[in-house]
Every structure is written in structure tokens, then in C-alpha cells.
Motif scaffolding. Structure first.
Motif, PDB file in Angstrom:
ATOM      1  N   LYS A  71      40.029  71.755   0.473  1.00 26.46           N
ATOM      2  CA  LYS A  71      40.491  72.035   1.836  1.00 26.46           C
ATOM      3  C   LYS A  71      39.989  73.399   2.301  1.00 26.46           C
ATOM      4  O   LYS A  71      39.479  73.542   3.421  1.00 26.46           O
ATOM      5  CB  LYS A  71      42.012  71.992   1.908  1.00 26.46           C
ATOM      6  CG  LYS A  71      42.555  72.281   3.287  1.00 26.46           C
ATOM      7  CD  LYS A  71      44.066  72.326   3.300  1.00 26.46           C
ATOM      8  CE  LYS A  71      44.569  72.720   4.676  1.00 26.46           C
ATOM      9  NZ  LYS A  71      45.972  73.027   4.701  1.00 26.46           N
ATOM     10  N   ALA A  72      40.117  74.406   1.434  1.00 27.80           N
ATOM     11  CA  ALA A  72      39.664  75.751   1.793  1.00 27.80           C
ATOM     12  C   ALA A  72      38.159  75.774   2.046  1.00 27.80           C
ATOM     13  O   ALA A  72      37.691  76.390   3.006  1.00 27.80           O
ATOM     14  CB  ALA A  72      40.038  76.738   0.696  1.00 27.80           C
ATOM     15  N   SER A  73      37.399  75.074   1.193  1.00 30.72           N
ATOM     16  CA  SER A  73      35.955  75.074   1.373  1.00 30.72           C
ATOM     17  C   SER A  73      35.562  74.306   2.635  1.00 30.72           C
ATOM     18  O   SER A  73      34.631  74.703   3.343  1.00 30.72           O
ATOM     19  CB  SER A  73      35.244  74.492   0.155  1.00 30.72           C
ATOM     20  OG  SER A  73      35.558  73.133  -0.017  1.00 30.72           O
ATOM     21  N   LEU A  74      36.282  73.234   2.950  1.00 30.76           N
ATOM     22  CA  LEU A  74      35.998  72.487   4.174  1.00 30.76           C
ATOM     23  C   LEU A  74      36.328  73.314   5.414  1.00 30.76           C
ATOM     24  O   LEU A  74      35.597  73.279   6.407  1.00 30.76           O
ATOM     25  CB  LEU A  74      36.771  71.169   4.195  1.00 30.76           C
ATOM     26  CG  LEU A  74      36.267  70.090   3.253  1.00 30.76           C
ATOM     27  CD1 LEU A  74      37.214  68.888   3.253  1.00 30.76           C
ATOM     28  CD2 LEU A  74      34.862  69.656   3.618  1.00 30.76           C
ATOM     29  N   GLU A  75      37.423  74.074   5.364  1.00 36.71           N
ATOM     30  CA  GLU A  75      37.768  74.930   6.498  1.00 36.71           C
ATOM     31  C   GLU A  75      36.727  76.033   6.674  1.00 36.71           C
ATOM     32  O   GLU A  75      36.332  76.356   7.794  1.00 36.71           O
ATOM     33  CB  GLU A  75      39.162  75.528   6.310  1.00 36.71           C
ATOM     34  CG  GLU A  75      40.276  74.510   6.507  1.00 36.71           C
ATOM     35  CD  GLU A  75      41.658  75.046   6.150  1.00 36.71           C
ATOM     36  OE1 GLU A  75      41.760  76.125   5.547  1.00 36.71           O
ATOM     37  OE2 GLU A  75      42.634  74.357   6.482  1.00 36.71           O
ATOM     38  N   ALA A  76      36.271  76.599   5.572  1.00 33.78           N
ATOM     39  CA  ALA A  76      35.235  77.629   5.650  1.00 33.78           C
ATOM     40  C   ALA A  76      33.940  77.042   6.214  1.00 33.78           C
ATOM     41  O   ALA A  76      33.273  77.662   7.047  1.00 33.78           O
ATOM     42  CB  ALA A  76      34.985  78.241   4.272  1.00 33.78           C
ATOM     43  N   LEU A  77      33.617  75.838   5.768  1.00 35.25           N
ATOM     44  CA  LEU A  77      32.425  75.156   6.264  1.00 35.25           C
ATOM     45  C   LEU A  77      32.545  74.893   7.761  1.00 35.25           C
ATOM     46  O   LEU A  77      31.602  75.108   8.520  1.00 35.25           O
ATOM     47  CB  LEU A  77      32.207  73.846   5.507  1.00 35.25           C
ATOM     48  CG  LEU A  77      31.037  72.981   5.968  1.00 35.25           C
ATOM     49  CD1 LEU A  77      29.719  73.719   5.777  1.00 35.25           C
ATOM     50  CD2 LEU A  77      31.019  71.660   5.226  1.00 35.25           C
TER      51      LEU A  77
ATOM     52  N   VAL B 260      30.042  76.271  10.573  1.00 32.27           N
ATOM     53  CA  VAL B 260      29.332  75.369  11.478  1.00 32.27           C
ATOM     54  C   VAL B 260      29.628  75.743  12.926  1.00 32.27           C
ATOM     55  O   VAL B 260      28.726  75.768  13.774  1.00 32.27           O
ATOM     56  CB  VAL B 260      29.708  73.897  11.190  1.00 32.27           C
ATOM     57  CG1 VAL B 260      29.235  72.980  12.293  1.00 32.27           C
ATOM     58  CG2 VAL B 260      29.130  73.458   9.852  1.00 32.27           C
ATOM     59  N   LYS B 261      30.897  76.054  13.239  1.00 30.99           N
ATOM     60  CA  LYS B 261      31.247  76.480  14.601  1.00 30.99           C
ATOM     61  C   LYS B 261      30.466  77.726  14.993  1.00 30.99           C
ATOM     62  O   LYS B 261      29.945  77.838  16.099  1.00 30.99           O
ATOM     63  CB  LYS B 261      32.745  76.781  14.705  1.00 30.99           C
ATOM     64  CG  LYS B 261      33.622  75.581  14.892  1.00 30.99           C
ATOM     65  CD  LYS B 261      35.061  76.055  15.085  1.00 30.99           C
ATOM     66  CE  LYS B 261      36.033  74.928  15.163  1.00 30.99           C
ATOM     67  NZ  LYS B 261      37.420  75.394  15.305  1.00 30.99           N
TER      68      LYS B 261
ATOM     69  N   MET C 207      23.544  78.937  18.160  1.00 27.79           N
ATOM     70  CA  MET C 207      22.450  78.095  18.636  1.00 27.79           C
ATOM     71  C   MET C 207      22.619  77.775  20.119  1.00 27.79           C
ATOM     72  O   MET C 207      21.642  77.731  20.864  1.00 27.79           O
ATOM     73  CB  MET C 207      22.361  76.817  17.807  1.00 27.79           C
ATOM     74  CG  MET C 207      21.858  77.057  16.399  1.00 27.79           C
ATOM     75  SD  MET C 207      21.723  75.564  15.443  1.00 27.79           S
ATOM     76  CE  MET C 207      20.287  74.830  16.185  1.00 27.79           C
ATOM     77  N   GLU C 208      23.861  77.536  20.560  1.00 26.42           N
ATOM     78  CA  GLU C 208      24.108  77.253  21.966  1.00 26.42           C
ATOM     79  C   GLU C 208      23.753  78.457  22.824  1.00 26.42           C
ATOM     80  O   GLU C 208      23.133  78.334  23.875  1.00 26.42           O
ATOM     81  CB  GLU C 208      25.580  76.876  22.176  1.00 26.42           C
ATOM     82  CG  GLU C 208      25.906  76.454  23.582  1.00 26.42           C
ATOM     83  CD  GLU C 208      27.348  76.041  23.730  1.00 26.42           C
ATOM     84  OE1 GLU C 208      28.148  76.863  24.187  1.00 26.42           O
ATOM     85  OE2 GLU C 208      27.657  74.886  23.390  1.00 26.42           O
ATOM     86  N   ALA C 209      24.134  79.646  22.371  1.00 24.33           N
ATOM     87  CA  ALA C 209      23.812  80.865  23.114  1.00 24.33           C
ATOM     88  C   ALA C 209      22.298  81.060  23.164  1.00 24.33           C
ATOM     89  O   ALA C 209      21.747  81.373  24.228  1.00 24.33           O
ATOM     90  CB  ALA C 209      24.499  82.069  22.478  1.00 24.33           C
ATOM     91  N   SER C 210      21.622  80.868  22.033  1.00 19.97           N
ATOM     92  CA  SER C 210      20.166  81.018  22.007  1.00 19.97           C
ATOM     93  C   SER C 210      19.500  79.990  22.909  1.00 19.97           C
ATOM     94  O   SER C 210      18.563  80.302  23.635  1.00 19.97           O
ATOM     95  CB  SER C 210      19.633  80.866  20.584  1.00 19.97           C
ATOM     96  OG  SER C 210      20.083  81.911  19.784  1.00 19.97           O
TER      97      SER C 210
END
Length: 180
Positions: A143-149, A153-154, A160-163
Motif C-alpha cells: 500500500k505504501a509503495s503504491l501510494e508513493a508510486l 506519477v501525479k 509533463m502537462e506543464a511542459s
């Protein structure tokens, strides 16, 4: 009562400016949607809030309109070199670098996933273990690793959206000077 004429000047109060921006943005997007619906036009509108947050509207979608706009050909006789070409080239290079970093991170993630499965003694191929087979500690770690991931990603998506938005703006300015 009727409408009153509003003097065109910057709204000084920041909260009033934000409210005005939100209402005007909604109206602008509504008009763009009406134009697309009534006339069958393809439309893209990109707006940055006073706080710098991008908002967009596109029919059928912003990406296809932006690609079409950026890839249009200018007549050779009227082509002029823009001062922003160097800047656009740098932004393109940054975008390509970020995309290659993203691909490298994806590959690294796959390697790490395999290493974690191997370290836990779980099979590398076949069906993944069910949640019932994992201990509570393993589930908490997962769970912790998925939240960090998810946060990673966000963050990368925002970058990437800003660029991408900056690249679109830079290319849009360049095209408005280059063509016709």
C-alpha cells in the motif's frame, strides 16, 4: 435592471479576480462549445488562471486540434524564421528528455517489481499472488509503495502537462509569426 458596461481593466482584488476568471472562463468555454456544435468547427481553447493553473476545452479534443495546428504547412514564399525557434527547440528537447526518463523509469519499475517478487520467493511468471497469500505487513508495504508510486506519477504527469502547455504556447507564438 439590464446589463451595465464593465470597464476593461485588470481587477485589482485577487479574490474578485479569481471569481471573474472562473465565470469568464466558463462563459468562454460555453461559447466555444456552441460554436463547435452550431458550425461543426474544431476548437481548442487553452487558458491559464491568474495562479498559473492551465484549463482547456477542445472539440473533439485539445490534443488533436493542437497537433493539427502545429503540423499545418505554411506556404514556402511567406515563411519567416522566428526568434522563438531556438526556444521551441530547447522545449522540444526537454520534452524528449522527460519522455525518455519516463521510459527508463518504467523499465526500472519492472526490474524492481521482479526483484521484489524474487526476494519474497514468489513466482516471477504466471498469476500474481492473491491478497490472501500476503501477510499484513506485506500488504502495508505494498500500500505504501503504491501510494508513493501514485504521487510520483501525479508529479511526473503535472511536469509533463506543464511542459506540454509551455511547448504548445511557444509553438503557437512561433506559428503566429511564421505563417502567412
Amino acid at each position: 435592471m439590464g446589463r451595465r458596461k464593465i470597464e476593461m481593466k485588470v481587477v485589482e482584488d485577487s479574490s474578485s479576480r479569481q471569481v471573474t476568471f472562473s465565470k469568464r472562463r466558463t462563459g468562454l468555454f460555453k461559447k466555444a462549445n456552441e460554436l463547435a456544435t452550431l458550425c461543426g468547427a474544431e476548437i481548442a481553447v487553452l487558458v491559464f488562471s491568474p495562479g498559473g493553473k492551465p484549463f482547456s476545452f477542445g472539440h473533439p479534443n485539445v490534443e488533436s486540434i493542437a497537433d493539427r495546428f502545429l503540423n499545418q504547412e505554411c506556404p514556402k514564399s511567406k515563411f519567416r524564421v522566428s526568434k522563438n525557434d531556438e526556444k521551441a527547440g530547447r522545449l522540444n528537447q526537454q520534452l524528449e528528455d522527460m519522455e525518455s526518463q519516463l521510459e527508463a523509469e518504467k523499465k526500472r519499475g519492472l526490474v524492481l517489481d521482479k526483484a521484489v517478487l524474487k526476494a519474497k520467493g514468489l513466482p516471477l511468471k504466471g498469476k500474481p499472488p492473491s491478497f490472501g497469500e500476503l501477510s499484513r505487513a506485506d500488504l502495508r508495504k505494498m500500500k505504501a509503495s503504491l501510494e508513493a508510486l501514485r504521487e510520483n506519477v501525479k508529479e511526473k504527469a503535472s511536469e509533463m502537462e506543464a511542459s506540454s502547455s509551455l511547448l504548445l504556447l511557444a509553438n503557437g507564438r512561433r506559428d503566429s509569426y511564421d505563417c502567412c
